[in-house]
Design a protein around this motif. Structure first.
Motif, PDB file in Angstrom:
ATOM      1  N   GLY A 178      -4.573   6.363 -18.924  1.00 49.54           N
ATOM      2  CA  GLY A 178      -5.681   7.234 -18.584  1.00 49.54           C
ATOM      3  C   GLY A 178      -6.746   6.569 -17.734  1.00 49.54           C
ATOM      4  N   LYS A 179      -6.438   5.390 -17.187  1.00 44.87           N
ATOM      5  CA  LYS A 179      -7.407   4.651 -16.368  1.00 44.87           C
ATOM      6  C   LYS A 179      -7.472   5.174 -14.931  1.00 44.87           C
ATOM      7  N   THR A 180      -6.545   6.039 -14.581  1.00 43.71           N
ATOM      8  CA  THR A 180      -6.487   6.559 -13.225  1.00 43.71           C
ATOM      9  C   THR A 180      -5.987   7.996 -13.293  1.00 43.71           C
ATOM     10  N   GLN A 181      -5.708   8.608 -12.176  1.00 43.05           N
ATOM     11  CA  GLN A 181      -5.269  10.007 -12.166  1.00 43.05           C
ATOM     12  C   GLN A 181      -4.521  10.293 -10.872  1.00 43.05           C
ATOM     13  N   PRO A 182      -3.798  11.424 -10.828  1.00 46.53           N
ATOM     14  CA  PRO A 182      -3.054  11.749  -9.608  1.00 46.53           C
ATOM     15  C   PRO A 182      -3.985  12.049  -8.442  1.00 46.53           C
ATOM     16  N   PRO A 183      -3.713  11.521  -7.267  1.00 42.42           N
ATOM     17  CA  PRO A 183      -4.499  11.878  -6.083  1.00 42.42           C
ATOM     18  C   PRO A 183      -3.988  13.172  -5.471  1.00 42.42           C
ATOM     19  N   ALA A 184      -4.905  13.933  -4.928  1.00 44.29           N
ATOM     20  CA  ALA A 184      -4.495  15.146  -4.218  1.00 44.29           C
ATOM     21  C   ALA A 184      -4.062  14.819  -2.802  1.00 44.29           C
ATOM     22  N   TRP A 244      -4.015   7.205  -8.389  1.00 42.82           N
ATOM     23  CA  TRP A 244      -4.940   6.305  -7.725  1.00 42.82           C
ATOM     24  C   TRP A 244      -4.502   4.894  -8.064  1.00 42.82           C
ATOM     25  N   ASP A 245      -4.472   4.020  -7.079  1.00 39.47           N
ATOM     26  CA  ASP A 245      -3.963   2.666  -7.312  1.00 39.47           C
ATOM     27  C   ASP A 245      -5.046   1.620  -7.019  1.00 39.47           C
ATOM     28  N   PRO A 246      -6.056   1.544  -7.891  1.00 36.27           N
ATOM     29  CA  PRO A 246      -7.123   0.571  -7.660  1.00 36.27           C
ATOM     30  C   PRO A 246      -6.655  -0.850  -7.950  1.00 36.27           C
ATOM     31  N   ASP A 247      -7.319  -1.817  -7.346  1.00 39.12           N
ATOM     32  CA  ASP A 247      -7.105  -3.209  -7.715  1.00 39.12           C
ATOM     33  C   ASP A 247      -7.821  -3.449  -9.043  1.00 39.12           C
ATOM     34  N   SER A 248      -7.210  -4.237  -9.903  1.00 36.79           N
ATOM     35  CA  SER A 248      -7.840  -4.545 -11.190  1.00 36.79           C
ATOM     36  C   SER A 248      -8.133  -6.037 -11.279  1.00 36.79           C
ATOM     37  N   ASN A 273      -3.389   4.587  -2.647  1.00 37.02           N
ATOM     38  CA  ASN A 273      -2.965   5.672  -3.517  1.00 37.02           C
ATOM     39  C   ASN A 273      -1.441   5.657  -3.578  1.00 37.02           C
ATOM     40  N   GLU A 274      -0.911   5.525  -4.787  1.00 43.57           N
ATOM     41  CA  GLU A 274       0.540   5.487  -4.975  1.00 43.57           C
ATOM     42  C   GLU A 274       1.112   6.884  -4.766  1.00 43.57           C
ATOM     43  N   GLY A 275       2.238   6.964  -4.065  1.00 44.89           N
ATOM     44  CA  GLY A 275       2.809   8.279  -3.840  1.00 44.89           C
ATOM     45  C   GLY A 275       4.237   8.262  -3.370  1.00 44.89           C
ATOM     46  N   PHE A 276       4.792   9.457  -3.272  1.00 43.97           N
ATOM     47  CA  PHE A 276       6.137   9.677  -2.735  1.00 43.97           C
ATOM     48  C   PHE A 276       6.041   9.948  -1.236  1.00 43.97           C
ATOM     49  N   TYR A 277       6.862   9.259  -0.482  1.00 37.08           N
ATOM     50  CA  TYR A 277       7.129   9.624   0.904  1.00 37.08           C
ATOM     51  C   TYR A 277       8.507  10.286   0.933  1.00 37.08           C
ATOM     52  N   PHE A 278       8.638  11.316   1.740  1.00 43.66           N
ATOM     53  CA  PHE A 278       9.914  12.030   1.864  1.00 43.66           C
ATOM     54  C   PHE A 278      10.534  11.752   3.225  1.00 43.66           C
ATOM     55  N   ASN A 279      11.819  11.491   3.229  1.00 42.22           N
ATOM     56  CA  ASN A 279      12.551  11.259   4.479  1.00 42.22           C
ATOM     57  C   ASN A 279      12.788  12.609   5.153  1.00 42.22           C
ATOM     58  N   LEU A 280      12.062  12.866   6.227  1.00 41.13           N
ATOM     59  CA  LEU A 280      12.134  14.164   6.896  1.00 41.13           C
ATOM     60  C   LEU A 280      12.972  14.135   8.157  1.00 41.13           C
ATOM     61  N   ASP A 281      13.801  13.114   8.296  1.00 40.48           N
ATOM     62  CA  ASP A 281      14.751  13.065   9.404  1.00 40.48           C
ATOM     63  C   ASP A 281      15.928  13.972   9.052  1.00 40.48           C
ATOM     64  N   PRO A 282      16.181  15.021   9.832  1.00 39.19           N
ATOM     65  CA  PRO A 282      17.249  15.969   9.485  1.00 39.19           C
ATOM     66  C   PRO A 282      18.643  15.347   9.489  1.00 39.19           C
ATOM     67  N   GLU A 283      18.804  14.204  10.152  1.00 38.01           N
ATOM     68  CA  GLU A 283      20.109  13.554  10.169  1.00 38.01           C
ATOM     69  C   GLU A 283      20.239  12.506   9.081  1.00 38.01           C
ATOM     70  N   PHE A 297      10.849   7.556  -1.150  1.00 34.22           N
ATOM     71  CA  PHE A 297      10.479   6.171  -1.409  1.00 34.22           C
ATOM     72  C   PHE A 297       9.021   6.123  -1.845  1.00 34.22           C
ATOM     73  N   GLN A 298       8.764   5.241  -2.794  1.00 29.89           N
ATOM     74  CA  GLN A 298       7.481   5.223  -3.489  1.00 29.89           C
ATOM     75  C   GLN A 298       6.781   3.886  -3.325  1.00 29.89           C
ATOM     76  N   TYR A 299       5.511   3.949  -2.936  1.00 26.40           N
ATOM     77  CA  TYR A 299       4.652   2.776  -2.936  1.00 26.40           C
ATOM     78  C   TYR A 299       3.238   3.233  -2.599  1.00 26.40           C
ATOM     79  N   SER A 300       2.301   2.314  -2.590  1.00 28.18           N
ATOM     80  CA  SER A 300       0.948   2.617  -2.134  1.00 28.18           C
ATOM     81  C   SER A 300       0.661   1.761  -0.914  1.00 28.18           C
ATOM     82  N   THR A 301      -0.105   2.330   0.001  1.00 30.81           N
ATOM     83  CA  THR A 301      -0.412   1.606   1.225  1.00 30.81           C
ATOM     84  C   THR A 301      -1.757   2.057   1.759  1.00 30.81           C
TER      85      THR A 301
END
Length: 292
Positions: free
Chosen positions: A70-76, A260-264, A29-39, A182-186
């Protein structure tokens, strides 16, 4: 006769030519990760209201409709398209008014009328990086525009995949905390839902450069839930624990799903008896044949 990882813009032309497109959900699932290191991370991202505002400010539904046909949609959740996704959770809706309200409430206000919110002398400008994959760069452009509409500035950074996914010791921008978003799917253990990338001990350091918790989340509540699920052998009990895990990550916006990041797979009309699985894509390849 067989193609993999088909670019979305090419799909209509292939289908018109009689090529069948198979979609295989393999836990990505493709998404945003947020850097939560306060420094290392931007101070705004340490605030829940700001992370929620980003979720409301992005029209991820139009994005998947326009860029992904429209082949996919946002994951919750991080576990969408697995048996461990909580069906009660739905993606945050597109609501820029709510995004503005949350940012105001958090005290991020445009005090100098330059179009970008600020607080305590710090401008709300986030470093947002991803790879050179075309769909990701298009997403960057849309996100930059939509976040600007609620007063969040974005500096776009793009990397080759080998550099982007490099580890801490190699100076990778995600692993070292150089990026705010940073954005990717894993996926780690699909089809098993367990992953160690949310553990405090997996935050990369000079002493432990192999750590995979690049978002640097260190939350005792979340960690306790992961420690609980890894001991559970009853499916129903473990599923309920993952419902709690996914709800907790969702409520705290530790991760924000984009699509959603399916293989095609593209399959010509000559190939018959083809089936595709998300776990082992070519599991029945012995049954494939070339039509006479």
């Amino acid at each position: 006769d067989l193609g993999t990882f088909i670019a979305y813009p090419d799909i209509p032309q292939l289908e018109e030519a009689g090529v069948a497109i198979y979609w295989s959900f393999s836990g990505y699932n493709e998404g945003f990760y947020f850097n939560l290191d306060p420094e290392l991370g931007h101070p705004a991202l340490q605030e829940l209201n700001v992370r929620k505002a980003i979720a409301y400010a992005l029209d991820r539904f139009s994005l998947t409709e326009d860029l992904l046909l429209g082949k996919t949609q946002p994951p919750a959740t991080y576990w969408d398209n697995t048996p461990f996704v909580d069906p009660a959770l739905e993606p945050y809706p597109y609501d820029p008014a709510e995004a503005n309200r949350l940012l105001d409430e958090a005290g991020w206000i445009d005090t100098n009328a330059d179009g970008t919110r600020d607080k305590d002398g710090v401008e709300l400008v986030l470093r947002y990086g991803t790879t050179e994959r075309e769909i990701r760069q298009d997403t960057q452009a849309i996100a930059q525009q939509q976040l600007a509409e609620v007063g969040i500035g974005v500096e776009l950074l793009t990397y080759s995949s080998d550099l982007y996914f490099s580890g801490y010791a190699e100076g990778g921008p995600c692993a070292t905390g150089d990026l705010d978003i940073f954005q990717y799917s894993t996926v780690v253990s699909f089809p098993d839902p367990d992953t160690s990338e949310w553990y405090c001990a997996e935050i990369p350091t000079d002493d432990y450069p192999a750590g995979i918790n690049w978002q640097r989340v260190c939350d005792p509540v979340l960690e306790a839930l992961f420690e609980q699920e890894i001991t559970q052998v009853d499916f129903d009990e473990r599923q309920q624990t993952f419902y709690e895990i996914s709800r907790y990550i969702y409520d705290n916006v530790y991760w924000l799903g984009l699509w959603w990041d399916p293989d095609s797979f593209a399959v010509s009309s000559r190939l018959v008896n083809v089936k595709i699985s998300g776990v082992t894509p070519f599991f029945n390849i012995a049954e494939w044949d070339i039509a006479p």
